[in-house]
Design a protein around this motif. Structure first.
Motif, mmCIF file in Angstrom:
data_model
loop_
_atom_site.group_PDB
_atom_site.id
_atom_site.type_symbol
_atom_site.label_atom_id
_atom_site.label_comp_id
_atom_site.label_asym_id
_atom_site.label_seq_id
_atom_site.Cartn_x
_atom_site.Cartn_y
_atom_site.Cartn_z
ATOM 1 N N VAL A 25 0.786 -1.101 0.020
ATOM 2 C CA VAL A 25 0.112 -0.055 0.178
ATOM 3 C C VAL A 25 0.880 1.143 -0.071
ATOM 4 O O VAL A 25 0.458 2.238 -0.825
ATOM 5 N N GLU A 26 1.848 1.219 0.894
ATOM 6 C CA GLU A 26 2.961 2.386 0.877
ATOM 7 C C GLU A 26 3.576 2.717 -0.598
ATOM 8 O O GLU A 26 3.662 3.694 -1.051
ATOM 9 N N ALA A 27 4.133 1.771 -1.089
ATOM 10 C CA ALA A 27 4.552 1.592 -2.492
ATOM 11 C C ALA A 27 3.530 2.309 -3.348
ATOM 12 O O ALA A 27 3.885 3.166 -4.402
ATOM 13 N N SER A 28 2.243 1.769 -3.361
ATOM 14 C CA SER A 28 1.461 2.242 -4.290
ATOM 15 C C SER A 28 0.891 3.802 -4.208
ATOM 16 O O SER A 28 0.680 4.366 -5.334
ATOM 17 N N GLU A 29 0.953 4.230 -2.761
ATOM 18 C CA GLU A 29 0.411 5.629 -2.685
ATOM 19 C C GLU A 29 1.772 6.529 -2.951
ATOM 20 O O GLU A 29 1.440 7.562 -2.963
ATOM 21 N N HIS A 30 2.918 6.054 -2.461
ATOM 22 C CA HIS A 30 3.951 6.972 -2.782
ATOM 23 C C HIS A 30 5.135 6.430 -3.943
ATOM 24 O O HIS A 30 5.820 5.442 -3.528
ATOM 25 N N HIS A 31 4.748 7.111 -4.670
ATOM 26 C CA HIS A 31 5.651 7.000 -6.051
ATOM 27 C C HIS A 31 6.279 8.140 -6.496
ATOM 28 O O HIS A 31 5.977 8.618 -7.748
ATOM 29 N N GLU A 32 7.178 8.837 -5.797
ATOM 30 C CA GLU A 32 7.556 10.136 -6.323
ATOM 31 C C GLU A 32 8.969 9.994 -6.199
ATOM 32 O O GLU A 32 9.697 9.072 -5.363
ATOM 33 N N ALA A 81 12.775 11.911 -8.546
ATOM 34 C CA ALA A 81 13.246 11.934 -9.591
ATOM 35 C C ALA A 81 13.730 10.462 -10.566
ATOM 36 O O ALA A 81 13.416 10.237 -11.653
ATOM 37 N N LEU A 82 14.363 9.689 -9.395
ATOM 38 C CA LEU A 82 14.635 8.600 -9.951
ATOM 39 C C LEU A 82 13.436 7.386 -10.139
ATOM 40 O O LEU A 82 13.500 6.851 -11.099
ATOM 41 N N THR A 83 12.626 7.472 -8.983
ATOM 42 C CA THR A 83 11.660 6.348 -9.072
ATOM 43 C C THR A 83 10.624 6.650 -10.059
ATOM 44 O O THR A 83 9.754 5.701 -10.436
ATOM 45 N N GLU A 84 10.461 7.966 -10.566
ATOM 46 C CA GLU A 84 9.589 8.141 -11.609
ATOM 47 C C GLU A 84 9.683 7.514 -12.895
ATOM 48 O O GLU A 84 9.034 7.216 -13.634
ATOM 49 N N ASN A 85 11.151 7.174 -13.195
ATOM 50 C CA ASN A 85 11.438 6.462 -14.394
ATOM 51 C C ASN A 85 10.984 4.956 -14.369
ATOM 52 O O ASN A 85 10.945 4.125 -15.275
ATOM 53 N N ILE A 86 10.449 4.532 -13.189
ATOM 54 C CA ILE A 86 9.805 3.274 -13.248
ATOM 55 C C ILE A 86 8.259 3.154 -13.033
ATOM 56 O O ILE A 86 7.619 4.163 -12.330
ATOM 57 N N SER A 145 3.205 0.078 -11.646
ATOM 58 C CA SER A 145 3.046 -1.544 -11.367
ATOM 59 C C SER A 145 4.596 -2.191 -11.128
ATOM 60 O O SER A 145 4.776 -3.003 -10.148
ATOM 61 N N SER A 146 5.448 -1.924 -11.863
ATOM 62 C CA SER A 146 6.930 -2.389 -11.437
ATOM 63 C C SER A 146 7.318 -1.985 -10.017
ATOM 64 O O SER A 146 8.031 -2.705 -9.456
ATOM 65 N N TRP A 147 7.021 -0.794 -9.922
ATOM 66 C CA TRP A 147 7.456 -0.303 -8.485
ATOM 67 C C TRP A 147 6.653 -1.084 -7.388
ATOM 68 O O TRP A 147 7.471 -1.541 -6.304
ATOM 69 N N VAL A 148 5.619 -1.165 -7.550
ATOM 70 C CA VAL A 148 4.765 -1.964 -6.472
ATOM 71 C C VAL A 148 5.232 -3.369 -6.300
ATOM 72 O O VAL A 148 5.396 -4.017 -5.144
ATOM 73 N N ARG A 194 10.452 -7.449 -2.314
ATOM 74 C CA ARG A 194 11.455 -7.499 -1.158
ATOM 75 C C ARG A 194 10.770 -7.872 0.025
ATOM 76 O O ARG A 194 11.558 -8.415 0.923
ATOM 77 N N ALA A 195 9.451 -7.553 0.228
ATOM 78 C CA ALA A 195 8.978 -7.666 1.682
ATOM 79 C C ALA A 195 8.747 -9.384 1.693
ATOM 80 O O ALA A 195 9.079 -9.879 2.853
ATOM 81 N N VAL A 196 8.291 -9.920 0.766
ATOM 82 C CA VAL A 196 8.231 -11.491 0.522
ATOM 83 C C VAL A 196 9.677 -11.945 0.730
ATOM 84 O O VAL A 196 9.806 -12.952 1.652
ATOM 85 N N GLY A 197 10.619 -11.446 0.269
ATOM 86 C CA GLY A 197 11.942 -12.023 0.638
ATOM 87 C C GLY A 197 12.404 -11.880 1.771
ATOM 88 O O GLY A 197 13.211 -12.890 2.087
ATOM 89 N N GLU A 198 12.162 -10.752 2.467
ATOM 90 C CA GLU A 198 12.527 -10.522 3.814
ATOM 91 C C GLU A 198 11.617 -11.508 4.755
ATOM 92 O O GLU A 198 12.275 -12.373 5.781
ATOM 93 N N VAL A 199 10.250 -11.987 4.391
ATOM 94 C CA VAL A 199 9.557 -12.866 5.204
ATOM 95 C C VAL A 199 10.336 -14.210 4.941
ATOM 96 O O VAL A 199 10.533 -15.044 5.803
ATOM 97 N N ASN A 200 10.801 -14.601 3.615
ATOM 98 C CA ASN A 200 11.347 -16.029 3.437
ATOM 99 C C ASN A 200 12.693 -15.979 4.130
ATOM 100 O O ASN A 200 12.995 -17.141 4.665
ATOM 101 N N SER A 201 13.625 -14.904 4.096
ATOM 102 C CA SER A 201 14.588 -15.059 5.171
ATOM 103 C C SER A 201 14.475 -15.099 6.441
ATOM 104 O O SER A 201 15.163 -16.073 7.119
ATOM 105 N N ARG A 202 13.376 -14.686 7.015
ATOM 106 C CA ARG A 202 13.093 -14.847 8.327
ATOM 107 C C ARG A 202 12.828 -16.376 8.744
ATOM 108 O O ARG A 202 13.093 -16.942 9.753
ATOM 109 N N VAL A 203 12.054 -16.960 7.875
ATOM 110 C CA VAL A 203 11.459 -18.237 7.910
ATOM 111 C C VAL A 203 12.567 -19.339 7.668
ATOM 112 O O VAL A 203 12.652 -20.509 8.442
#
Length: 285
Positions: free
Chosen positions: A147-154, A156-161, A164-167, A173-182
């Motif tokens: 949700v945070e990635a969808s609402e905050h997409h500002e 100069a560099l991230t606007e080039n993405i 959909s790709s940004w989210v 990354r979040a799924v990867g962190e969960v997988n690392s903890r597991v």
């Protein structure tokens, strides 16, 4: 935190049980061996058994310490033997701790996945769905990140993405962190499973070497002089196998459970991404 502490105590109990079992087995063997001469003496002629009080006193006598068990090895072993035994004990406690804690974590994650499938996507809005998720849970963390990635997409560099790709990147990354903890701790289980038999074998070789050296110096090679030290050394191999087998089985079990649970987590992340992109398309109309 409570589950981790209880897992530590359970791991210590399992490791202590594995350490005591060789001592119990060798003690039972020694008792059986000492019972055989007693039975022979009972079957002897009555003329040889003069006093009647002697057998009664012998029956209540304290059994002699087992000279071939784990206790004898600890009492008479050198620093190397005791160090190997302590290392195997630490490895056993660590592997049982990781196994218990990770099984509990995957059990909780599977319960959260079941609840999410039943309730999350039936909410009126994504905000209500996020609030319904368990605080400090993996699914709550992934949903808030998306949700945070969808609402905050500002920027100069991230606007080039594109959005959909940004989210997608943030959710991955979040799924990867969960997988690392597991999966944390599985490397330790693999290390214990692959090295503890060789550590136990090293203790056995070292113990036999010391025993044969002592026998050579003393000049006595009778069976009673050889059986004790060699038997004590062979206990190391049994302990090493007792440490390795639970670690290997636990590793394979956790890997299979993690695959199942993380499949549900990735499915939730993909569905959430689709919902967010659908809301964004509706908002543009």
């Amino acid at each position: 935190m409570i589950s981790r502490i209880s897992g530590l105590f359970a791991a210590i109990a399992f490791a202590a049980t594995l350490a005591v079992s060789p001592l119990t087995a060798t003690a039972q063997a020694a008792d059986a061996a000492s019972a055989a001469p007693a039975a022979t003496e009972t079957a002897a002629p009555a003329a040889d058994a003069a006093p009647a009080a002697a057998p009664a006193d012998a029956a209540h006598a304290k059994p002699a310490d087992n000279p071939y068990g784990l206790k004898a090895m600890i009492d008479h072993g050198d620093a190397v033997s005791k160090g190997v035994l302590a290392l195997l004990l630490i490895m056993s406690i660590g592997s049982w701790y990781i196994l218990i804690v990770r099984l509990w974590d995957t059990h909780k994650l599977a319960g959260e996945a079941k609840e999410v499938r039943a309730t999350f996507f039936k909410k009126a809005s994504i905000a209500e769905g996020v609030k319904s998720l368990k605080e400090a849970g993996a699914f709550r963390y992934i949903a808030e990140t998306a949700v945070e990635a969808s609402e905050h997409h500002e920027g100069a560099l991230t606007e080039n993405i594109d959005r959909s790709s940004w989210v997608t990147m943030n959710v991955d990354r979040a799924v990867g962190e969960v997988n690392s903890r597991v999966q944390s701790g599985l490397g330790f289980l693999a290390t214990v499973g692959s090295t503890s038999p060789f550590i136990g074998l090293f203790g056995t070789v070292w113990g036999i070497l010391q025993a044969l050296t002592a026998i050579g110096v003393a000049g006595q090679a009778s069976i009673d002089k050889v059986a004790g030290p060699v038997g004590e050394a062979l206990i190391m191999t049994a302990i090493g196998l007792g440490v390795a087998v639970p670690a290997v089985l636990g590793y394979n079990w956790l890997v299979n459970r993690n695959k199942q649970v993380m499949g549900q987590v990735r499915a939730f992340a993909a569905d959430l991404h689709g919902v967010l992109m659908g809301n964004r398309a509706l908002a543009k109309r």
